[in-house]
Design a protein around this motif. Structure first.
Motif, PDB file in Angstrom:
ATOM      1  N   PHE B  74      12.190 -19.611  10.419  1.00  0.00           N
ATOM      2  CA  PHE B  74      11.241 -18.530  10.117  1.00  0.00           C
ATOM      3  C   PHE B  74      11.607 -17.810   8.811  1.00  0.00           C
ATOM      4  CE2 PHE B  74      10.189 -18.703  14.754  1.00  0.00           C
ATOM      5  CZ  PHE B  74       8.848 -19.006  14.596  1.00  0.00           C
ATOM      6  N   THR B  75      12.914 -17.634   8.563  1.00  0.00           N
ATOM      7  CA  THR B  75      13.339 -16.992   7.302  1.00  0.00           C
ATOM      8  C   THR B  75      12.848 -17.812   6.113  1.00  0.00           C
ATOM      9  OG1 THR B  75      15.336 -16.185   8.395  1.00  0.00           O
ATOM     10  CG2 THR B  75      15.339 -16.120   6.008  1.00  0.00           C
ATOM     11  N   THR B  76      13.016 -19.135   6.204  1.00  0.00           N
ATOM     12  CA  THR B  76      12.573 -20.015   5.110  1.00  0.00           C
ATOM     13  C   THR B  76      11.052 -19.954   4.969  1.00  0.00           C
ATOM     14  OG1 THR B  76      14.392 -21.466   5.752  1.00  0.00           O
ATOM     15  CG2 THR B  76      12.849 -22.342   4.145  1.00  0.00           C
ATOM     16  N   LEU B  77      10.364 -19.945   6.107  1.00  0.00           N
ATOM     17  CA  LEU B  77       8.896 -19.878   6.077  1.00  0.00           C
ATOM     18  C   LEU B  77       8.429 -18.579   5.405  1.00  0.00           C
ATOM     19  CD1 LEU B  77       6.192 -21.192   7.087  1.00  0.00           C
ATOM     20  CD2 LEU B  77       6.428 -19.770   9.123  1.00  0.00           C
ATOM     21  N   PHE B  78       9.028 -17.460   5.809  1.00  0.00           N
ATOM     22  CA  PHE B  78       8.641 -16.174   5.203  1.00  0.00           C
ATOM     23  C   PHE B  78       8.970 -16.160   3.715  1.00  0.00           C
ATOM     24  CE2 PHE B  78       9.465 -14.116   9.593  1.00  0.00           C
ATOM     25  CZ  PHE B  78       8.194 -14.487  10.011  1.00  0.00           C
ATOM     26  N   ASP B  79      10.116 -16.734   3.387  1.00  0.00           N
ATOM     27  CA  ASP B  79      10.546 -16.801   1.981  1.00  0.00           C
ATOM     28  C   ASP B  79       9.527 -17.599   1.156  1.00  0.00           C
ATOM     29  OD1 ASP B  79      12.237 -16.315  -0.141  1.00  0.00           O
ATOM     30  OD2 ASP B  79      13.430 -18.126   0.184  1.00  0.00           O
ATOM     31  N   ILE B  80       9.063 -18.725   1.727  1.00  0.00           N
ATOM     32  CA  ILE B  80       8.077 -19.571   1.036  1.00  0.00           C
ATOM     33  C   ILE B  80       6.774 -18.778   0.821  1.00  0.00           C
ATOM     34  CG2 ILE B  80       6.579 -21.606   1.280  1.00  0.00           C
ATOM     35  CD1 ILE B  80       8.921 -22.955   2.817  1.00  0.00           C
ATOM     36  N   ILE B  81       6.321 -18.109   1.889  1.00  0.00           N
ATOM     37  CA  ILE B  81       5.051 -17.367   1.807  1.00  0.00           C
ATOM     38  C   ILE B  81       5.142 -16.235   0.769  1.00  0.00           C
ATOM     39  CG2 ILE B  81       3.457 -15.870   3.099  1.00  0.00           C
ATOM     40  CD1 ILE B  81       4.221 -17.579   5.620  1.00  0.00           C
ATOM     41  N   ILE B  82       6.245 -15.477   0.847  1.00  0.00           N
ATOM     42  CA  ILE B  82       6.409 -14.345  -0.081  1.00  0.00           C
ATOM     43  C   ILE B  82       6.518 -14.845  -1.525  1.00  0.00           C
ATOM     44  CG2 ILE B  82       7.963 -12.443  -0.748  1.00  0.00           C
ATOM     45  CD1 ILE B  82       8.517 -12.128   2.321  1.00  0.00           C
ATOM     46  N   THR B  83       7.260 -15.928  -1.709  1.00  0.00           N
ATOM     47  CA  THR B  83       7.415 -16.497  -3.059  1.00  0.00           C
ATOM     48  C   THR B  83       6.073 -17.024  -3.584  1.00  0.00           C
ATOM     49  OG1 THR B  83       9.641 -17.174  -2.427  1.00  0.00           O
ATOM     50  CG2 THR B  83       8.786 -18.126  -4.444  1.00  0.00           C
ATOM     51  N   LEU B  84       5.298 -17.606  -2.677  1.00  0.00           N
ATOM     52  CA  LEU B  84       3.980 -18.126  -3.049  1.00  0.00           C
ATOM     53  C   LEU B  84       3.056 -16.993  -3.513  1.00  0.00           C
ATOM     54  CD1 LEU B  84       3.034 -21.087  -2.897  1.00  0.00           C
ATOM     55  CD2 LEU B  84       1.919 -20.554  -0.746  1.00  0.00           C
ATOM     56  N   ILE B  85       3.173 -15.857  -2.871  1.00  0.00           N
ATOM     57  CA  ILE B  85       2.311 -14.716  -3.224  1.00  0.00           C
ATOM     58  C   ILE B  85       2.815 -14.021  -4.494  1.00  0.00           C
ATOM     59  CG2 ILE B  85       1.475 -12.436  -2.435  1.00  0.00           C
ATOM     60  CD1 ILE B  85       1.760 -13.606   0.476  1.00  0.00           C
ATOM     61  N   THR B  86       4.118 -13.745  -4.526  1.00  0.00           N
ATOM     62  CA  THR B  86       4.659 -12.936  -5.636  1.00  0.00           C
ATOM     63  C   THR B  86       5.061 -13.761  -6.868  1.00  0.00           C
ATOM     64  OG1 THR B  86       6.883 -13.078  -4.698  1.00  0.00           O
ATOM     65  CG2 THR B  86       5.554 -11.173  -4.046  1.00  0.00           C
ATOM     66  N   HIS B  87       5.223 -15.061  -6.711  1.00  0.00           N
ATOM     67  CA  HIS B  87       5.701 -15.952  -7.786  1.00  0.00           C
ATOM     68  C   HIS B  87       7.081 -15.510  -8.305  1.00  0.00           C
ATOM     69  CE1 HIS B  87       1.974 -18.432  -8.891  1.00  0.00           C
ATOM     70  NE2 HIS B  87       1.728 -17.829  -7.738  1.00  0.00           N
ATOM     71  N   SER B  88       7.846 -14.902  -7.432  1.00  0.00           N
ATOM     72  CA  SER B  88       9.209 -14.476  -7.792  1.00  0.00           C
ATOM     73  C   SER B  88      10.051 -14.340  -6.524  1.00  0.00           C
ATOM     74  CB  SER B  88       9.153 -13.130  -8.514  1.00  0.00           C
ATOM     75  OG  SER B  88      10.459 -12.725  -8.844  1.00  0.00           O
TER      76      SER B  88
END
Lengths: 164, 166
Positions: B74-88
């Motif tokens: 779940f941490t990796t999934l959230f990290d992917i989603i947040i990175t996808l949105i923020t591009h950082s």
């Protein structure tokens, strides 16, 4: 006539000693991992620093001003985590020389964690500003006690395996 | 087979991942989030499945591994989603600092090659919001570290809980 009780007992004691040695070794490797850049700043292995940093970011916030800095490199975990792992390492090494079982009570663990909670509360509420040394000491107290319980958990696991 | 048997590990692993993602929580929680999540998984298991208050070593290991695994996923999934949105992400933000620290050491060709890989990952994240190499690396490190801390948390909870129950 073979006394299976004695065989089992000596087998367990040997297994416990081995597990304690492995635990100490693993803790040593773990501590070396977050220190290696500061110990060998000019060696070739330093190129893996960003990868190791990423690995340790899983377990620590790695805030620069909360971490010790040696040879131009911050430790890859904060001062409190450094204390916890060093405390655990020292505790695990000391455990190698203790043969008699220690009577662990849950309240000792809570008492060991209390300094961390008090320190976090004190600097969060502005009673005093964040101090790396205090964070390290409170972490070390907690780490050294926690490892006793974890080691005890491994001992229970081994005893069960041997008797099964 | 009881469907709810390992549900507490899923719930607590998910909760740990959420806490890890919230900025600021990790500053306080640090390395205790996953071990505490395992402890809560035992409490939840006791409440939902009406299990014994004492914890067996096998259960401590299984709960530790599963909670750590779910937390990592779940941490990796959230990290992917947040990175996808923020591009950082933290990696992109800390790379310039790491680069300047390493440049001062004059490490030569090996460092330049490493830096090229790291920069390509950073560039992928800032332009597309996703880097496969970074994601795989993060997933593996999360899984290994969270499972280790999960097992340690499970053993710790087992010892404390069993002594309390005596």
């Amino acid at each position: 006539m073979i006394n299976f009780g004695t065989i089992n007992s000596s087998k367990i004691n040997l297994s416990i000693r081995i597990i304690k040695i492995i635990l100490s070794f693993l803790l040593l490797v773990w501590c070396f991992g977050f220190l290696f850049a500061s110990i060998f700043p000019k060696s070739g292995v330093i190129v893996i620093y960003p990868i190791i940093k990423q690995i340790y970011s899983v377990v620590c916030h790695q805030t620069g001003y909360k971490s010790f800095e040696v040879n131009g490199f911050h430790f890859l975990v904060c001062a409190r985590c450094t204390g916890i792992y060093f405390g655990a390492l020292v505790g695990s090494v000391l455990l190698l020389f203790i043969r008699n079982p220690i009577n662990l009570k849950p309240r000792y663990f809570l008492v060991a964690c209390l300094p961390i909670l008090l320190d976090v509360f004190a600097y969060s509420t502005g009673i005093y500003s964040y101090n790396k040394i205090i964070a390290f000491i409170t972490g070390a107290i907690s780490g050294s006690i926690t490892i006793l319980y974890i080691s005890n958990g491994f001992e229970n696991f081994l005893q069960k395996k041997v008797y099964d | 087979m009881n469907k709810n048997r390992y549900m507490p590990t899923l719930v607590c692993g998910f909760s740990a991942a959420v806490l890890t993602t919230i900025p600021g929580i990790k500053t306080f929680g640090c390395c205790v989030i996953v071990p505490v999540a395992v402890w809560f998984a035992f409490i939840l298991d006791h409440r939902i499945n009406k299990t014994e208050p004492t914890i067996s070593t096998n259960k401590a290991f299984i709960f530790g591994i599963l909670t750590g695994l779910f937390a990592a996923l779940f941490t990796t999934l959230f990290d992917i989603i947040i990175t996808l949105i923020t591009h950082s992400n933290d990696f992109v933000e800390s790379l310039p600092q790491t680069e300047s620290a390493m440049r001062s050491l004059n490490l030569g060709e090996i460092w330049e090659q490493t830096l090229t890989i790291l920069k390509s990952m950073s560039k992928e994240i800032t332009s597309n919001g996703f880097s496969l190499f970074y994601t795989i690396g993060t997933l593996f490190s999360n899984i290994i570290i969270d499972i280790i801390f999960g097992i340690l948390g499970g053993l710790l909870a087992m010892v404390l809980q069993n002594k309390k129950a005596k």
